[in-house]
Enzyme design. Structure first.
Site, PDB file in Angstrom:
ATOM      1  CD  GLU A 104     116.488  65.310  82.904  1.00 14.52           C
ATOM      2  OE1 GLU A 104     116.034  64.479  83.708  1.00 14.52           O
ATOM      3  OE2 GLU A 104     117.266  65.003  81.996  1.00 14.52           O
ATOM      4  CB  CYS A 117     124.099  71.398  79.532  1.00 14.88           C
ATOM      5  SG  CYS A 117     123.445  70.649  78.056  1.00 14.88           S
ATOM      6  CB  CYS A 124     113.580  67.368  70.545  1.00 14.60           C
ATOM      7  SG  CYS A 124     114.468  68.074  69.138  1.00 14.60           S
ATOM      8  CB  CYS A 128     118.400  62.875  66.343  1.00 11.76           C
ATOM      9  SG  CYS A 128     118.477  64.498  65.550  1.00 11.76           S
ATOM     10  CB  CYS A 131     118.737  62.195  70.518  1.00 13.44           C
ATOM     11  SG  CYS A 131     118.441  63.479  71.750  1.00 13.44           S
ATOM     12  N   GLY A 177     115.835  69.719  73.237  1.00 15.54           N
ATOM     13  CA  GLY A 177     115.241  70.582  72.215  1.00 15.54           C
ATOM     14  C   GLY A 177     116.202  71.059  71.153  1.00 15.54           C
ATOM     15  CD  GLU A 178     117.846  72.673  66.337  1.00 11.68           C
ATOM     16  OE1 GLU A 178     118.564  71.684  66.528  1.00 11.68           O
ATOM     17  OE2 GLU A 178     118.311  73.806  66.073  1.00 11.68           O
ATOM     18  CB  SER A 209     124.369  72.684  70.099  1.00 17.33           C
ATOM     19  OG  SER A 209     124.559  71.489  69.374  1.00 17.33           O
ATOM     20  CG  LEU A 232     128.702  66.489  60.372  1.00 17.50           C
ATOM     21  CD1 LEU A 232     127.865  67.363  59.451  1.00 17.50           C
ATOM     22  CD2 LEU A 232     130.195  66.649  60.070  1.00 17.50           C
ATOM     23  CG  HIS A 233     125.730  63.268  65.118  1.00 17.13           C
ATOM     24  ND1 HIS A 233     126.586  63.386  66.198  1.00 17.13           N
ATOM     25  CD2 HIS A 233     124.679  64.074  65.388  1.00 17.13           C
ATOM     26  CE1 HIS A 233     126.055  64.202  67.082  1.00 17.13           C
ATOM     27  NE2 HIS A 233     124.918  64.647  66.615  1.00 17.13           N
ATOM     28  CB  CYS A 352     125.891  64.097  75.364  1.00 19.13           C
ATOM     29  SG  CYS A 352     126.636  65.643  75.111  1.00 19.13           S
TER      30      CYS A 352
END
Ligand code: SAH
Length: 381
Positions: A104, A117, A124, A128, A131, A177-178, A209, A232-233, A352
């Site tokens: 997407e 975006c 991924c 996390c 997510c 993805g990372e 990011s 960070l979170h 997000c």
């Protein structure tokens, strides 16, 4: 919602996809096929400024060369499977990859800018816990062509004209993805976003990011000039490891040190720390105090608060509006530049952390998640 026909591309041939090359790569390719390197730049301009994917329409390229190009290479962009527009103007495209996979790409228009975006992987691997992409599992890295192709497709749909009528003013590698885990392809694609003959975006308008792959943050700063955002979170290791498991390998102290090195190398840039607020998890005054302490080590950097976006099967909830406001006020009072991201595109699941696509999961994580959900557990992972 409306179905859009796919631009033609022939994935099955052995011909080379020109979208896989940055400018230098394209020049080398043209030399390899016995042409002058400046021809590469001519073609590049057609591809990224005129959004042309047919050599026959490249009027300043001679007939013989057009025929030769058609024989040895092609301009292959991702297929648009679905094109969805939200009531707030947000746009989401589902792009078909191979064997049932889809990724997407989201466009977010604002009064003074338009942000695209972009995804870097199918699924991924970082897992996390909050997510939805993570819950889908991992399939594979996207190629350079598939990454820059997302910008191409969105630009075409939006009628973007590079250097004139820009609809896409910013690109953020914040989709599925990372991006640092797909380093080479992501860097090459970002070179094309930045290149004058590509999409011509300034360094501060192209943002990568990362969840915090520390060694690759250093490599990135050496490889290309772009902006950095760090997810960070949480500002304590125990909680961050629960939310962002890669924190176990690269704990907060190492991440902060990498960010300090980034800022030292690029003194005029700042890093944005993304902090998704989840009810009762990381949104209390003590968490804000921990974050303030961390931000003292990076005084030029800023915080972007994101209200958690729920998705089916998640155990987390969005923080209450009061808690979000108090959290922001506490940071601002301590002198930390803190923005609150407005949630956009909720009605098309484009917010997000909601980018799910269709991932043929190779890690079997999605099957495990479904199984656990079936057993009645509320934990997503
Ligand atoms: N892997 C990269 C790129 C993903 S960016 C990274 O982690 O930075 C997507 C951003 O949205 C990240 O900051 C991510 O942590 C955040 N996010 C993920 N799921 C979310 C959710 N459900 N609600 C709000 N933000 C979320």
């Amino acid at each position: 919602m409306n179905q859009v026909t796919a631009p033609s591309s022939d994935q099955k041939t052995t011909r080379v996809n020109l979208l896989d090359f940055d400018r230098q790569g394209l020049r080398d390719f043209f030399v390899q096929i016995g042409e002058k390197p400046y021809r590469a730049e001519q073609v590049m301009k057609w591809i990224y400024h005129d959004l042309e994917d047919n050599f026959e329409n490249m009027t300043d390229v001679g007939k013989a060369l057009r025929a030769k190009l058609t024989e040895v290479c092609y301009i292959g962009v991702p297929k648009t499977v679905l094109d969805k527009a939200a009531t707030d103007g947000t746009h989401k495209w589902l792009l078909g990859m191979d064997s049932g996979n889809a990724i997407e790409t989201v466009y977010i228009p604002e009064p003074t800018r338009g942000t695209l975006c972009v995804s870097s992987q199918i699924g991924c691997a970082l897992n996390c816990s909050f997510c939805s992409t993570g819950a889908q599992g991992f399939n594979r890295n996207l190629s350079t062509a598939e990454i820059i192709g997302q910008v191409w497709v969105a630009a075409k749909h939006l009628g973007n004209i590079t250097h004139q009528n820009r609809r896409i003013t910013n690109v953020v590698m914040m989709g599925m993805g990372e991006p640092l885990a797909n380093f080479e392809n992501v860097v090459r694609a970002m070179k094309l976003m930045r290149d004058d003959l590509g999409f011509g975006l300034a360094a501060k308008r192209v943002t990568l990011s990362t969840a915090g792959m520390v060694p690759l943050i250093d490599q990135l700063s050496a490889a290309i000039d772009v902006s950095l955002a760090v997810s960070l979170h949480a500002a304590n290791d125990e909680l961050r490891t629960e939310l962002v498991p890669i924190n176990k390998r690269y704990p907060i102290a190492e991440l902060v040190a990498a960010c300090q090195r980034w800022v030292a190398r690029k003194p005029r840039t700042s890093i944005t720390f993304e902090y998704t607020l989840m009810k009762g998890i990381n949104d209390q005054p003590e968490h804000a105090r921990q974050l303030i302490k961390l931000m003292r080590k990076l005084p030029t950097c800023k915080v972007n608060l994101i209200p958690f976006n729920p998705f089916p099967g998640t155990r987390y909830e969005r923080s209450d509006a009061n808690d979000i406001r108090d959290f922001q006020t506490q940071l601002l009072n301590a002198g930390v530049l803190t923005m609150l991201r407005r949630t956009r595109g909720d009605d098309i699941d484009a917010a997000c952390g909601q980018l799910a696509g269709q991932v043929a999961d190779r890690t079997r994580r999605s099957a495990d998640v479904r199984k656990r959900q079936g057993e009645g557990a509320t934990h997503a992972i």
